[in-house]
Design a protein around this motif. Structure first.
Motif, PDB file in Angstrom:
ATOM      1  N   MET A  16       0.686  -1.136  -0.029  1.00 13.96           N
ATOM      2  CA  MET A  16       0.079  -0.047   0.036  1.00 13.96           C
ATOM      3  C   MET A  16       0.956   1.317   0.059  1.00 13.96           C
ATOM      4  N   ASP A  17       0.587   2.329  -0.735  1.00 17.31           N
ATOM      5  CA  ASP A  17       1.230   3.551  -0.691  1.00 17.31           C
ATOM      6  C   ASP A  17       0.967   4.259   0.590  1.00 17.31           C
ATOM      7  N   PRO A  18       1.916   4.455   1.229  1.00 19.43           N
ATOM      8  CA  PRO A  18       1.946   5.518   2.377  1.00 19.43           C
ATOM      9  C   PRO A  18       1.083   6.653   2.513  1.00 19.43           C
ATOM     10  N   LEU A  19       0.948   7.136   1.273  1.00 20.38           N
ATOM     11  CA  LEU A  19      -0.002   8.408   1.193  1.00 20.38           C
ATOM     12  C   LEU A  19      -1.320   7.796   1.434  1.00 20.38           C
ATOM     13  N   ASP A  20      -1.648   6.808   1.087  1.00 22.42           N
ATOM     14  CA  ASP A  20      -3.232   6.136   1.246  1.00 22.42           C
ATOM     15  C   ASP A  20      -3.363   6.086   2.769  1.00 22.42           C
ATOM     16  N   THR A  21      -2.458   6.035   3.696  1.00 20.41           N
ATOM     17  CA  THR A  21      -2.522   5.994   5.043  1.00 20.41           C
ATOM     18  C   THR A  21      -2.964   7.292   5.612  1.00 20.41           C
ATOM     19  N   VAL A  22      -2.734   8.172   5.089  1.00 20.51           N
ATOM     20  CA  VAL A  22      -2.837   9.623   5.493  1.00 20.51           C
ATOM     21  C   VAL A  22      -4.398   9.853   5.868  1.00 20.51           C
ATOM     22  N   PRO A  23      -4.890  10.218   7.108  1.00 20.66           N
ATOM     23  CA  PRO A  23      -6.417  10.379   7.029  1.00 20.66           C
ATOM     24  C   PRO A  23      -6.775  11.454   5.996  1.00 20.66           C
ATOM     25  N   ASP A  24      -8.141  11.176   5.689  1.00 16.91           N
ATOM     26  CA  ASP A  24      -8.514  12.388   4.660  1.00 16.91           C
ATOM     27  C   ASP A  24      -8.845  13.713   5.278  1.00 16.91           C
ATOM     28  N   ALA A  25      -8.864  13.703   6.421  1.00 16.13           N
ATOM     29  CA  ALA A  25      -8.878  15.100   6.867  1.00 16.13           C
ATOM     30  C   ALA A  25      -7.678  15.983   6.913  1.00 16.13           C
ATOM     31  N   ALA A  26      -6.637  15.358   7.249  1.00 12.72           N
ATOM     32  CA  ALA A  26      -4.976  15.580   7.051  1.00 12.72           C
ATOM     33  C   ALA A  26      -4.706  16.015   5.816  1.00 12.72           C
ATOM     34  N   ALA A  27      -5.249  15.009   4.803  1.00  9.44           N
ATOM     35  CA  ALA A  27      -4.598  15.282   3.329  1.00  9.44           C
ATOM     36  C   ALA A  27      -5.532  16.633   2.896  1.00  9.44           C
ATOM     37  N   ALA A  28      -6.922  16.906   3.333  1.00  7.78           N
ATOM     38  CA  ALA A  28      -7.722  17.780   2.670  1.00  7.78           C
ATOM     39  C   ALA A  28      -7.042  19.200   3.334  1.00  7.78           C
ATOM     40  N   ALA A  29      -6.514  19.018   4.801  1.00  5.59           N
ATOM     41  CA  ALA A  29      -6.005  20.344   5.194  1.00  5.59           C
ATOM     42  C   ALA A  29      -4.648  20.620   4.342  1.00  5.59           C
ATOM     43  N   ALA A  30      -3.624  19.586   4.137  1.00  3.98           N
ATOM     44  CA  ALA A  30      -2.694  19.721   3.556  1.00  3.98           C
ATOM     45  C   ALA A  30      -2.895  20.327   2.055  1.00  3.98           C
ATOM     46  N   PHE A  31      -3.952  19.818   1.533  1.00 11.25           N
ATOM     47  CA  PHE A  31      -4.290  20.139   0.139  1.00 11.25           C
ATOM     48  C   PHE A  31      -4.761  21.871   0.249  1.00 11.25           C
ATOM     49  N   ARG A  32      -5.600  22.015   1.023  1.00  8.02           N
ATOM     50  CA  ARG A  32      -5.977  23.670   1.169  1.00  8.02           C
ATOM     51  C   ARG A  32      -4.760  24.522   1.560  1.00  8.02           C
ATOM     52  N   ARG A  33      -3.733  23.948   2.335  1.00  5.91           N
ATOM     53  CA  ARG A  33      -2.563  24.514   2.563  1.00  5.91           C
ATOM     54  C   ARG A  33      -1.571  24.809   1.424  1.00  5.91           C
ATOM     55  N   LEU A  34      -1.512  23.903   0.577  1.00  9.50           N
ATOM     56  CA  LEU A  34      -0.942  24.043  -0.600  1.00  9.50           C
ATOM     57  C   LEU A  34      -1.692  25.154  -1.623  1.00  9.50           C
ATOM     58  N   VAL A  35      -2.819  25.073  -1.784  1.00 13.26           N
ATOM     59  CA  VAL A  35      -3.710  25.998  -2.502  1.00 13.26           C
ATOM     60  C   VAL A  35      -3.633  27.473  -1.853  1.00 13.26           C
ATOM     61  N   ARG A  36      -3.712  27.540  -0.868  1.00 10.68           N
ATOM     62  CA  ARG A  36      -3.443  29.141  -0.117  1.00 10.68           C
ATOM     63  C   ARG A  36      -2.043  29.596  -0.162  1.00 10.68           C
ATOM     64  N   HIS A  37      -0.991  28.606  -0.475  1.00  9.75           N
ATOM     65  CA  HIS A  37       0.311  29.111  -0.588  1.00  9.75           C
ATOM     66  C   HIS A  37       0.368  29.454  -2.239  1.00  9.75           C
ATOM     67  N   LEU A  38      -0.152  28.714  -2.929  1.00 13.25           N
ATOM     68  CA  LEU A  38      -0.144  29.289  -4.535  1.00 13.25           C
ATOM     69  C   LEU A  38      -0.998  30.308  -4.731  1.00 13.25           C
ATOM     70  N   ARG A  39      -2.005  30.770  -3.790  1.00 14.64           N
ATOM     71  CA  ARG A  39      -2.892  31.930  -3.952  1.00 14.64           C
ATOM     72  C   ARG A  39      -1.900  32.990  -3.665  1.00 14.64           C
ATOM     73  N   HIS A  40      -1.213  32.780  -2.468  1.00 13.80           N
ATOM     74  CA  HIS A  40      -0.375  33.785  -1.864  1.00 13.80           C
ATOM     75  C   HIS A  40       0.964  34.238  -3.053  1.00 13.80           C
ATOM     76  N   ARG A  41       1.431  32.904  -3.465  1.00  9.54           N
ATOM     77  CA  ARG A  41       2.476  33.234  -4.368  1.00  9.54           C
ATOM     78  C   ARG A  41       1.997  33.397  -5.765  1.00  9.54           C
ATOM     79  N   SER A  42       1.292  34.200  -6.090  1.00  4.24           N
ATOM     80  CA  SER A  42       0.851  34.687  -7.660  1.00  4.24           C
ATOM     81  C   SER A  42       2.013  34.947  -8.397  1.00  4.24           C
ATOM     82  N   ASP A  43       3.452  35.281  -8.052  1.00  2.54           N
ATOM     83  CA  ASP A  43       4.542  35.593  -8.692  1.00  2.54           C
ATOM     84  C   ASP A  43       4.830  34.238  -9.259  1.00  2.54           C
ATOM     85  N   ALA A  44       4.540  33.001  -8.603  1.00  2.00           N
ATOM     86  CA  ALA A  44       4.781  31.963  -9.277  1.00  2.00           C
ATOM     87  C   ALA A  44       3.826  31.420 -10.385  1.00  2.00           C
TER      88      ALA A  44
END
Length: 96
Positions: free
Chosen positions: A1-29
């Motif tokens: 099993m891929d270790p990524l699949d063991t990350v709880p959905d709530a934690a994965a969703a929080a990490a995804f939202r953090r990534l998206v907010r980081h990309l919003r902040h870094r509009s220069d990227a």
């Protein structure tokens, strides 16, 4: 099993939202640079979100960009150079 699949959905969703907010902040990227380096960009995240959530592409883009895509593009997107486009094309070839 891929270790990524063991990350709880709530934690994965929080990490995804953090990534998206980081990309919003870094509009220069710029998307073309993200594609050139990593083979994905905000539009890819939007497409993946639309597919996973079974929502309209425009709604997914607004969720990722934090505003309508056209607004973000007008405010932040720069003209891509030939070098950026070439790097992006080479990177995209490596995507599965």
């Amino acid at each position: 099993m891929d270790p990524l699949d063991t990350v709880p959905d709530a934690a994965a969703a929080a990490a995804f939202r953090r990534l998206v907010r980081h990309l919003r902040h870094r509009s220069d990227a710029q998307n073309v640079d993200l594609m050139g380096l990593a083979g994905f960009c905000r539009n890819c995240l939007s497409d993946w979100t639309a597919e996973a959530a079974d929502i309209d592409r425009d709604a997914a883009r607004e969720a990722i960009y934090g505003m309508p895509y056209g607004e973000w593009k007008a405010a932040h997107q720069q003209e891509a150079t030939p070098e950026q486009l070439a790097r992006m094309a080479d990177s995209v070839k490596r995507n599965a």
